[in-house]
Design a protein around this motif. Structure first.
Motif, PDB file in Angstrom:
ATOM      1  N   TYR A 126      67.957  25.472  28.836  1.00  0.00           N
ATOM      2  CA  TYR A 126      67.635  26.086  27.550  1.00  0.00           C
ATOM      3  C   TYR A 126      67.747  25.022  26.468  1.00  0.00           C
ATOM      4  O   TYR A 126      68.774  24.368  26.329  1.00  0.00           O
ATOM      5  CB  TYR A 126      68.583  27.242  27.250  1.00  0.00           C
ATOM      6  N   VAL A 127      66.670  24.862  25.710  1.00  0.00           N
ATOM      7  CA  VAL A 127      66.617  23.795  24.722  1.00  0.00           C
ATOM      8  C   VAL A 127      67.318  24.201  23.435  1.00  0.00           C
ATOM      9  O   VAL A 127      67.713  25.356  23.254  1.00  0.00           O
ATOM     10  CB  VAL A 127      65.157  23.421  24.429  1.00  0.00           C
ATOM     11  N   ASP A 128      67.458  23.225  22.530  1.00  0.00           N
ATOM     12  CA  ASP A 128      68.070  23.500  21.237  1.00  0.00           C
ATOM     13  C   ASP A 128      67.003  24.046  20.281  1.00  0.00           C
ATOM     14  O   ASP A 128      65.925  24.465  20.714  1.00  0.00           O
ATOM     15  CB  ASP A 128      68.735  22.234  20.673  1.00  0.00           C
ATOM     16  N   THR A 129      67.278  24.028  18.996  1.00  0.00           N
ATOM     17  CA  THR A 129      66.352  24.619  18.017  1.00  0.00           C
ATOM     18  C   THR A 129      65.564  23.557  17.256  1.00  0.00           C
ATOM     19  O   THR A 129      65.131  23.801  16.137  1.00  0.00           O
ATOM     20  CB  THR A 129      67.135  25.493  17.020  1.00  0.00           C
ATOM     21  N   HIS A 130      65.383  22.394  17.849  1.00  0.00           N
ATOM     22  CA  HIS A 130      64.612  21.339  17.189  1.00  0.00           C
ATOM     23  C   HIS A 130      63.176  21.811  16.949  1.00  0.00           C
ATOM     24  O   HIS A 130      62.597  22.513  17.793  1.00  0.00           O
ATOM     25  CB  HIS A 130      64.606  20.088  18.076  1.00  0.00           C
ATOM     26  N   PRO A 131      62.585  21.458  15.793  1.00  0.00           N
ATOM     27  CA  PRO A 131      61.208  21.894  15.485  1.00  0.00           C
ATOM     28  C   PRO A 131      60.175  21.495  16.533  1.00  0.00           C
ATOM     29  O   PRO A 131      59.124  22.137  16.639  1.00  0.00           O
ATOM     30  CB  PRO A 131      60.923  21.195  14.144  1.00  0.00           C
ATOM     31  N   LYS A 132      60.454  20.438  17.318  1.00  0.00           N
ATOM     32  CA  LYS A 132      59.463  19.996  18.301  1.00  0.00           C
ATOM     33  C   LYS A 132      59.161  21.060  19.343  1.00  0.00           C
ATOM     34  O   LYS A 132      58.122  21.015  20.002  1.00  0.00           O
ATOM     35  CB  LYS A 132      59.943  18.732  19.004  1.00  0.00           C
ATOM     36  N   TRP A 133      60.063  22.041  19.501  1.00  0.00           N
ATOM     37  CA  TRP A 133      59.841  23.061  20.520  1.00  0.00           C
ATOM     38  C   TRP A 133      58.849  24.123  20.064  1.00  0.00           C
ATOM     39  O   TRP A 133      58.480  25.005  20.828  1.00  0.00           O
ATOM     40  CB  TRP A 133      61.164  23.718  20.902  1.00  0.00           C
ATOM     41  N   GLY A 134      58.433  24.057  18.802  1.00  0.00           N
ATOM     42  CA  GLY A 134      57.433  24.997  18.334  1.00  0.00           C
ATOM     43  C   GLY A 134      58.013  26.371  18.019  1.00  0.00           C
ATOM     44  O   GLY A 134      59.207  26.534  17.786  1.00  0.00           O
ATOM     45  N   LEU A 135      57.149  27.383  18.062  1.00  0.00           N
ATOM     46  CA  LEU A 135      57.525  28.743  17.703  1.00  0.00           C
ATOM     47  C   LEU A 135      58.432  29.343  18.762  1.00  0.00           C
ATOM     48  O   LEU A 135      58.072  29.427  19.926  1.00  0.00           O
ATOM     49  CB  LEU A 135      56.265  29.607  17.559  1.00  0.00           C
ATOM     50  N   MET A 136      59.638  29.742  18.361  1.00  0.00           N
ATOM     51  CA  MET A 136      60.578  30.376  19.287  1.00  0.00           C
ATOM     52  C   MET A 136      60.824  31.792  18.771  1.00  0.00           C
ATOM     53  O   MET A 136      61.601  32.017  17.856  1.00  0.00           O
ATOM     54  CB  MET A 136      61.880  29.570  19.362  1.00  0.00           C
ATOM     55  N   VAL A 137      60.121  32.739  19.371  1.00  0.00           N
ATOM     56  CA  VAL A 137      60.178  34.121  18.896  1.00  0.00           C
ATOM     57  C   VAL A 137      60.254  35.045  20.097  1.00  0.00           C
ATOM     58  O   VAL A 137      59.697  34.760  21.153  1.00  0.00           O
ATOM     59  CB  VAL A 137      58.939  34.455  18.028  1.00  0.00           C
ATOM     60  N   THR A 138      60.976  36.149  19.921  1.00  0.00           N
ATOM     61  CA  THR A 138      61.054  37.163  20.969  1.00  0.00           C
ATOM     62  C   THR A 138      60.377  38.434  20.463  1.00  0.00           C
ATOM     63  O   THR A 138      60.741  38.954  19.415  1.00  0.00           O
ATOM     64  CB  THR A 138      62.517  37.469  21.325  1.00  0.00           C
ATOM     65  N   GLY A 139      59.382  38.905  21.177  1.00  0.00           N
ATOM     66  CA  GLY A 139      58.691  40.116  20.776  1.00  0.00           C
ATOM     67  C   GLY A 139      57.323  40.200  21.419  1.00  0.00           C
ATOM     68  O   GLY A 139      56.659  39.181  21.626  1.00  0.00           O
ATOM     69  N   GLY A 140      56.899  41.398  21.760  1.00  0.00           N
ATOM     70  CA  GLY A 140      55.565  41.597  22.295  1.00  0.00           C
ATOM     71  C   GLY A 140      55.318  40.968  23.649  1.00  0.00           C
ATOM     72  O   GLY A 140      54.172  40.792  24.052  1.00  0.00           O
ATOM     73  N   SER A 141      56.391  40.627  24.361  1.00  0.00           N
ATOM     74  CA  SER A 141      56.272  39.980  25.673  1.00  0.00           C
ATOM     75  C   SER A 141      55.468  38.676  25.603  1.00  0.00           C
ATOM     76  O   SER A 141      54.818  38.283  26.556  1.00  0.00           O
ATOM     77  CB  SER A 141      55.624  40.928  26.701  1.00  0.00           C
ATOM     78  N   TRP A 142      55.525  38.015  24.470  1.00  0.00           N
ATOM     79  CA  TRP A 142      54.781  36.769  24.303  1.00  0.00           C
ATOM     80  C   TRP A 142      55.154  35.740  25.357  1.00  0.00           C
ATOM     81  O   TRP A 142      54.304  35.049  25.897  1.00  0.00           O
ATOM     82  CB  TRP A 142      55.090  36.176  22.922  1.00  0.00           C
ATOM     83  N   SER A 143      56.444  35.596  25.592  1.00  0.00           N
ATOM     84  CA  SER A 143      56.927  34.495  26.422  1.00  0.00           C
ATOM     85  C   SER A 143      56.254  34.462  27.781  1.00  0.00           C
ATOM     86  O   SER A 143      55.910  33.392  28.278  1.00  0.00           O
ATOM     87  CB  SER A 143      58.450  34.599  26.600  1.00  0.00           C
ATOM     88  N   VAL A 144      56.058  35.617  28.392  1.00  0.00           N
ATOM     89  CA  VAL A 144      55.476  35.663  29.728  1.00  0.00           C
ATOM     90  C   VAL A 144      53.960  35.570  29.680  1.00  0.00           C
ATOM     91  O   VAL A 144      53.359  34.732  30.353  1.00  0.00           O
ATOM     92  CB  VAL A 144      55.920  36.931  30.480  1.00  0.00           C
ATOM     93  N   TRP A 145      53.311  36.393  28.873  1.00  0.00           N
ATOM     94  CA  TRP A 145      51.852  36.416  28.949  1.00  0.00           C
ATOM     95  C   TRP A 145      51.220  35.158  28.370  1.00  0.00           C
ATOM     96  O   TRP A 145      50.147  34.741  28.804  1.00  0.00           O
ATOM     97  CB  TRP A 145      51.260  37.678  28.342  1.00  0.00           C
ATOM     98  N   GLN A 146      51.869  34.523  27.394  1.00  0.00           N
ATOM     99  CA  GLN A 146      51.311  33.280  26.868  1.00  0.00           C
ATOM    100  C   GLN A 146      51.560  32.103  27.810  1.00  0.00           C
ATOM    101  O   GLN A 146      50.798  31.148  27.825  1.00  0.00           O
ATOM    102  CB  GLN A 146      51.912  32.962  25.498  1.00  0.00           C
ATOM    103  N   SER A 147      52.642  32.169  28.564  1.00  0.00           N
ATOM    104  CA  SER A 147      53.023  31.033  29.405  1.00  0.00           C
ATOM    105  C   SER A 147      52.576  31.160  30.853  1.00  0.00           C
ATOM    106  O   SER A 147      52.663  30.189  31.602  1.00  0.00           O
ATOM    107  CB  SER A 147      54.554  30.870  29.375  1.00  0.00           C
ATOM    108  N   PHE A 148      52.121  32.336  31.257  1.00  0.00           N
ATOM    109  CA  PHE A 148      51.861  32.570  32.681  1.00  0.00           C
ATOM    110  C   PHE A 148      50.855  31.582  33.264  1.00  0.00           C
ATOM    111  O   PHE A 148      51.106  30.951  34.296  1.00  0.00           O
ATOM    112  CB  PHE A 148      51.385  34.004  32.910  1.00  0.00           C
ATOM    113  N   GLU A 149      49.704  31.427  32.628  1.00  0.00           N
ATOM    114  CA  GLU A 149      48.676  30.546  33.186  1.00  0.00           C
ATOM    115  C   GLU A 149      49.111  29.082  33.212  1.00  0.00           C
ATOM    116  O   GLU A 149      49.020  28.431  34.267  1.00  0.00           O
ATOM    117  CB  GLU A 149      47.360  30.691  32.430  1.00  0.00           C
ATOM    118  N   PRO A 150      49.580  28.512  32.091  1.00  0.00           N
ATOM    119  CA  PRO A 150      49.980  27.095  32.154  1.00  0.00           C
ATOM    120  C   PRO A 150      51.141  26.843  33.098  1.00  0.00           C
ATOM    121  O   PRO A 150      51.160  25.819  33.791  1.00  0.00           O
ATOM    122  CB  PRO A 150      50.336  26.753  30.705  1.00  0.00           C
ATOM    123  N   LEU A 151      52.118  27.736  33.160  1.00  0.00           N
ATOM    124  CA  LEU A 151      53.236  27.530  34.079  1.00  0.00           C
ATOM    125  C   LEU A 151      52.787  27.674  35.531  1.00  0.00           C
ATOM    126  O   LEU A 151      53.284  26.970  36.412  1.00  0.00           O
ATOM    127  CB  LEU A 151      54.371  28.513  33.767  1.00  0.00           C
TER     128      LEU A 151
END
Length: 258
Positions: free
Chosen positions: A105-130
């Motif tokens: 788990y990374v820190d909160t440095h701006p380089k990590w981009g948008l870090m938000v929880t909601g709308g199941s973004w984490s899975v559906w946005q990352s599924f194809e590239p991962l």
């Protein structure tokens, strides 16, 4: 709740833009890092790019000399175990032994981009590239494993962090220790990497215990303080609604003690 992101770069570089990025596999002192490239692959040497960290910061993982697979998690963790979900995507396509998977788990440095929880973004946005990242890693491991075994890649399969060719096999750890996984794939080559069919998945959709990392941001201290001063709260349970809106009823659950 944040608005939906129209610019893929706002979402930590994911979404549509990631489809035009290539993929790199380069050696490090600990093993091999597998990552999306930040720029055109035509001018990039995989080893140099990995050494200079010139790769997509939010989408990478590594395989250590001991075979441990560490997946970088740059999504907000609020108790929903998003890290486990994202790691399962990588591990399924990689054909990694789930017991050898770890989370970073990374820190909160701006380089990590948008870090938000909601709308199941984490899975559906990352599924194809991962999925692509895991599949690209699996193919590289099979090719290098085949070379070390002295057989053709077509004669090999991968399962549980091992490359198998008939009765012979070699572990991912051995491949990392003895082989050279250095590879680069252009965006077009990455798009042609075959992904598993849903019926071939061994981890996604299957029950598992969540991976708990000692570095994971946690709400435990806050919850502990809440438990220590619960005079302001009242346990409740949700009753079946009589109309369209739910109503709250007193709970039979005893109050929490400090």
């Amino acid at each position: 709740m944040n608005k939906f992101v129209n610019d893929p770069q706002e979402a930590g570089g994911q979404g549509v833009a990631i489809s035009r990025r290539g993929f790199l596999i380069g050696a490090t002192s600990a093993g091999f890092t597998l990552a999306f490239s930040c720029s055109g692959l035509g001018l990039l040497d995989p080893a140099e790019a990995i050494a200079s960290q010139n790769f997509e910061p939010t989408l990478w993982y590594r395989i250590d000399h001991d075979g441990l697979v560490t997946v970088n998690i740059a999504k907000a963790e609020m108790g929903q175990h998003v890290g486990t979900a994202l790691a399962r995507i990588v591990a399924d396509e990689l054909e990694a032994d789930w017991q050898s998977v770890r989370l970073n788990y990374v820190d909160t440095h701006p380089k990590w981009g948008l870090m938000v929880t909601g709308g199941s973004w984490s899975v559906w946005q990352s599924f194809e590239p991962l999925s692509q990242a895991g599949a690209a890693g699996r193919i590289a491991l099979i090719e290098e494993g085949a070379r070390l075994l002295g057989v053709a890649p077509a004669a090999c399969t991968a399962r549980n962090s091992r490359v198998q060719a008939g009765k012979r096999s070699i572990s991912y750890a051995e491949i990392v220790q003895r082989g050279d996984l250095t590879r680069s794939l252009t965006a077009d080559e990455l798009k042609r990497v075959p992904l598993k069919k849903p019926t071939e998945r061994r981890l996604i959709g299957k029950e598992t215990l969540a991976i708990v990392s000692p570095r994971r941001p946690t709400a435990a201290p806050a919850m502990a303080s809440m438990r220590a001063s619960r005079a302001w709260s009242m346990p409740a349970r949700c009753c079946r609604p009589h109309a369209t809106a739910p109503r709250w009823c007193p709970s039979t659950i005893p109050p929490l003690k400090a």
